[in-house]
Motif scaffolding. Sequence first.
Motif, PDB file in Angstrom:
ATOM      1  N   TRP A 412       0.850  -1.176   0.000  1.00  0.00           N
ATOM      2  CA  TRP A 412       0.000   0.000   0.000  1.00  0.00           C
ATOM      3  C   TRP A 412       0.885   1.225   0.000  1.00  0.00           C
ATOM      4  N   ASP A 413       0.334   2.344  -0.405  1.00  0.00           N
ATOM      5  CA  ASP A 413       1.052   3.601  -0.257  1.00  0.00           C
ATOM      6  C   ASP A 413       0.521   4.308   0.988  1.00  0.00           C
ATOM      7  N   SER A 414       1.050   5.479   1.270  1.00  0.00           N
ATOM      8  CA  SER A 414       0.688   6.180   2.503  1.00  0.00           C
ATOM      9  C   SER A 414      -0.791   6.542   2.541  1.00  0.00           C
ATOM     10  N   ALA A 415      -1.331   6.956   1.403  1.00  0.00           N
ATOM     11  CA  ALA A 415      -2.756   7.303   1.358  1.00  0.00           C
ATOM     12  C   ALA A 415      -3.618   6.078   1.639  1.00  0.00           C
ATOM     13  N   GLY A 416      -3.231   4.924   1.081  1.00  0.00           N
ATOM     14  CA  GLY A 416      -3.979   3.701   1.327  1.00  0.00           C
ATOM     15  C   GLY A 416      -3.970   3.304   2.791  1.00  0.00           C
ATOM     16  N   LEU A 417      -2.818   3.406   3.432  1.00  0.00           N
ATOM     17  CA  LEU A 417      -2.725   3.101   4.866  1.00  0.00           C
ATOM     18  C   LEU A 417      -3.579   4.066   5.674  1.00  0.00           C
ATOM     19  N   LEU A 418      -3.551   5.331   5.301  1.00  0.00           N
ATOM     20  CA  LEU A 418      -4.298   6.350   6.034  1.00  0.00           C
ATOM     21  C   LEU A 418      -5.800   6.075   6.014  1.00  0.00           C
ATOM     22  N   VAL A 419      -6.355   5.874   4.829  1.00  0.00           N
ATOM     23  CA  VAL A 419      -7.822   5.797   4.724  1.00  0.00           C
ATOM     24  C   VAL A 419      -8.373   4.463   5.198  1.00  0.00           C
ATOM     25  N   THR A 420      -7.538   3.432   5.338  1.00  0.00           N
ATOM     26  CA  THR A 420      -8.040   2.139   5.805  1.00  0.00           C
ATOM     27  C   THR A 420      -7.872   1.959   7.312  1.00  0.00           C
ATOM     28  N   ILE A 421      -6.782   2.464   7.869  1.00  0.00           N
ATOM     29  CA  ILE A 421      -6.468   2.222   9.280  1.00  0.00           C
ATOM     30  C   ILE A 421      -6.844   3.405  10.167  1.00  0.00           C
ATOM     31  N   ALA A 422      -6.598   4.638   9.707  1.00  0.00           N
ATOM     32  CA  ALA A 422      -6.812   5.813  10.566  1.00  0.00           C
ATOM     33  C   ALA A 422      -8.256   5.961  11.040  1.00  0.00           C
ATOM     34  N   LEU A 428     -11.674   4.320  17.710  1.00  0.00           N
ATOM     35  CA  LEU A 428     -11.250   3.640  18.930  1.00  0.00           C
ATOM     36  C   LEU A 428     -10.857   4.652  19.998  1.00  0.00           C
ATOM     37  N   LEU A 429     -10.044   5.632  19.644  1.00  0.00           N
ATOM     38  CA  LEU A 429      -9.597   6.636  20.610  1.00  0.00           C
ATOM     39  C   LEU A 429     -10.759   7.481  21.114  1.00  0.00           C
ATOM     40  N   VAL A 430     -11.662   7.857  20.206  1.00  0.00           N
ATOM     41  CA  VAL A 430     -12.820   8.661  20.615  1.00  0.00           C
ATOM     42  C   VAL A 430     -13.649   7.918  21.651  1.00  0.00           C
ATOM     43  N   HIS A 431     -13.861   6.626  21.413  1.00  0.00           N
ATOM     44  CA  HIS A 431     -14.730   5.868  22.312  1.00  0.00           C
ATOM     45  C   HIS A 431     -13.982   5.295  23.513  1.00  0.00           C
ATOM     46  N   MET A 432     -12.699   5.505  23.595  1.00  0.00           N
ATOM     47  CA  MET A 432     -11.977   5.273  24.840  1.00  0.00           C
ATOM     48  C   MET A 432     -12.175   6.449  25.794  1.00  0.00           C
ATOM     49  N   VAL A 433     -12.674   7.559  25.277  1.00  0.00           N
ATOM     50  CA  VAL A 433     -12.985   8.735  26.092  1.00  0.00           C
ATOM     51  C   VAL A 433     -14.478   8.784  26.396  1.00  0.00           C
ATOM     52  N   ARG A 439     -21.192  -1.312  18.236  1.00  0.00           N
ATOM     53  CA  ARG A 439     -21.976  -0.619  17.197  1.00  0.00           C
ATOM     54  C   ARG A 439     -21.227   0.570  16.645  1.00  0.00           C
ATOM     55  N   TYR A 440     -20.434   1.236  17.466  1.00  0.00           N
ATOM     56  CA  TYR A 440     -19.673   2.391  17.015  1.00  0.00           C
ATOM     57  C   TYR A 440     -18.474   1.985  16.160  1.00  0.00           C
ATOM     58  N   ARG A 441     -18.141   0.695  16.182  1.00  0.00           N
ATOM     59  CA  ARG A 441     -17.017   0.188  15.387  1.00  0.00           C
ATOM     60  C   ARG A 441     -17.418  -0.125  13.952  1.00  0.00           C
ATOM     61  N   PHE A 442     -18.684  -0.390  13.734  1.00  0.00           N
ATOM     62  CA  PHE A 442     -19.115  -0.897  12.435  1.00  0.00           C
ATOM     63  C   PHE A 442     -18.715  -0.011  11.254  1.00  0.00           C
ATOM     64  N   PRO A 443     -18.911   1.317  11.304  1.00  0.00           N
ATOM     65  CA  PRO A 443     -18.499   2.117  10.141  1.00  0.00           C
ATOM     66  C   PRO A 443     -17.021   1.972   9.800  1.00  0.00           C
ATOM     67  N   ALA A 444     -16.168   1.867  10.819  1.00  0.00           N
ATOM     68  CA  ALA A 444     -14.725   1.768  10.572  1.00  0.00           C
ATOM     69  C   ALA A 444     -14.336   0.425   9.980  1.00  0.00           C
ATOM     70  N   GLU A 445     -15.199  -0.594  10.104  1.00  0.00           N
ATOM     71  CA  GLU A 445     -14.863  -1.903   9.562  1.00  0.00           C
ATOM     72  C   GLU A 445     -14.898  -1.915   8.035  1.00  0.00           C
ATOM     73  N   PHE A 446     -15.616  -0.995   7.431  1.00  0.00           N
ATOM     74  CA  PHE A 446     -15.693  -0.976   5.958  1.00  0.00           C
ATOM     75  C   PHE A 446     -14.340  -0.632   5.340  1.00  0.00           C
ATOM     76  N   PRO A 447     -13.691   0.487   5.686  1.00  0.00           N
ATOM     77  CA  PRO A 447     -12.349   0.711   5.137  1.00  0.00           C
ATOM     78  C   PRO A 447     -11.322  -0.282   5.668  1.00  0.00           C
ATOM     79  N   LEU A 448     -11.477  -0.726   6.923  1.00  0.00           N
ATOM     80  CA  LEU A 448     -10.532  -1.710   7.465  1.00  0.00           C
ATOM     81  C   LEU A 448     -10.595  -3.011   6.672  1.00  0.00           C
ATOM     82  N   ALA A 449     -11.762  -3.350   6.140  1.00  0.00           N
ATOM     83  CA  ALA A 449     -11.901  -4.565   5.339  1.00  0.00           C
ATOM     84  C   ALA A 449     -11.028  -4.531   4.098  1.00  0.00           C
ATOM     85  N   VAL A 450     -10.729  -3.345   3.607  1.00  0.00           N
ATOM     86  CA  VAL A 450      -9.835  -3.234   2.444  1.00  0.00           C
ATOM     87  C   VAL A 450      -8.428  -3.677   2.828  1.00  0.00           C
ATOM     88  N   MET A 451      -7.936  -3.206   3.971  1.00  0.00           N
ATOM     89  CA  MET A 451      -6.613  -3.647   4.423  1.00  0.00           C
ATOM     90  C   MET A 451      -6.618  -5.135   4.728  1.00  0.00           C
TER      91      MET A 451
END
Length: 480
Positions: A412-422, A428-433, A439-451
């Motif tokens: 992957w390039d830097s942009a690919g890493l950014l949009v899939t993992i960040a 995760l950090l927001v909901h640690m606060v 349920r709050y994780r589900f939206p992030a699983e879509f780009p994470l599925a690409v990685m």
Amino acid sequence: MTNPDPNNSTIDPYAVKWRWLMAGLLLVALIARLSAAVMVERKVQAEGRRFLIEGDADGYWELGQDIAAGRDYSLYEPPRRILRVPGFPLLLAASIRMFGNSILAARFLLAVVGTGCCWLTYLLGSRIHMRRTGFWAACFVAIHPLHIGNSVLILSETWFTFAMLLSLLALTRLINGPIRRRNPVAASGASACRTDSSSDAASNPCHRCVKQQMLWALIAGLLTGAAVLIRPGYILWLPIAFLAVLLIDRKRPANATGENMSDLNGLSLKRRLLLAATLATGCLLIMLPWAIRNYGLTQHIVLTSLWSGPSLYDGLNPDADGTSNMRFFDDEFVMKSMSEFDMNQHYRQRALRFATEHPGQTAKLAVAKAAIFLSPLPNTLKLNNRVASAICAVLTILLFLMAAAGIAAKQWDSAGLLVTIAPFLLFLLVHMVFVSSIRYRFPAEFPLAVMAAIGWRQTVLSGRLGRRHGMKSSGGGSEV
């Protein structure tokens, strides 16, 4: 009559193959979600309810009805007019205007949006890696039971996921420039503006490419703002995107013959600052009508909502355990003596005071919230079927393991890493606060599925190469 020169054909058989596969997958995804909509509707009606998760869904539906009828945008007494951002209620209002007060029709509309999220996942994977990767990522989110079921609930996650994926695609297009395909005709078309690789050419791109970059910066900003108006926490993505435009260069293939000045490679800091500022302006521009309306109500600048304070205190108080329990809000009823703005500030200050006075307990809560967010078992959704829970747990563990393998593969390039993992790390950090739920994780699983799809492909290829190497070492097949 056949074309004597296949290189003159604009049809890419490889692309046609994946289009047909994706069409079949999207049909399966849509049928599964429409079926889930009917099942959920029957379940809640049999139980004498309207919604599966009543508190949030009731509020969203009432706001959607207010917009559709032209009434005041508010909930409860005394009225709270800035409780929810309007992105999701606007979608519900559109459903109500088209199909009446049919909750089932709204679920069907969300089923279509959820299917669109699968398609956008395919596009994201295709852009940052290859079509095959996009297809396997789309497969995961298309057939995952929790994504199927969650997509038809009257909650904002599905609509937010759709807007978030669009914003990630636009940001990737801005950073990496137009996608390059294997078809030589497509690769040399008018969309690819090529020039020599000299430093002067790199610092002075053509006028057309400058306009394209500015346009995509604006689009990325507008889509980011639209996503914020659905899920306020996504406003933290804006500084991440801003820094990405300033810092990221596209990793070029070793055999590149020239520079495509539609991406950001070689641009001066001044040019990058202009693009980043355009992105930020686009984000704030789409939020401006909401902010102006809120200023008229409160005489304060409120870009998102006035619910962050109670939400923060929900996660940081002496009785907090990481999950949501808003009983304190009803018991204390501070709005009988405070404005909506003052109420929000009151709970925010109490939460911050708790965090500073009890750092050890705050740290333990953060760990507990992270465990809830990352849990492979859907405990917070209260699934009674053990087999379904086990399947969801296996799929979640597989997603995490393959995403780790994808990161390790470095394909992957830097942009690919950014949009899939960040996005995943951000949520995760927001909901640690704040409070946490899978349920709050589900939206992030879509780009994470690409990685994860990158990791899956690398793992499968490594297994094949290992078997071939073993056969050669043992002389397997030499007698045939």
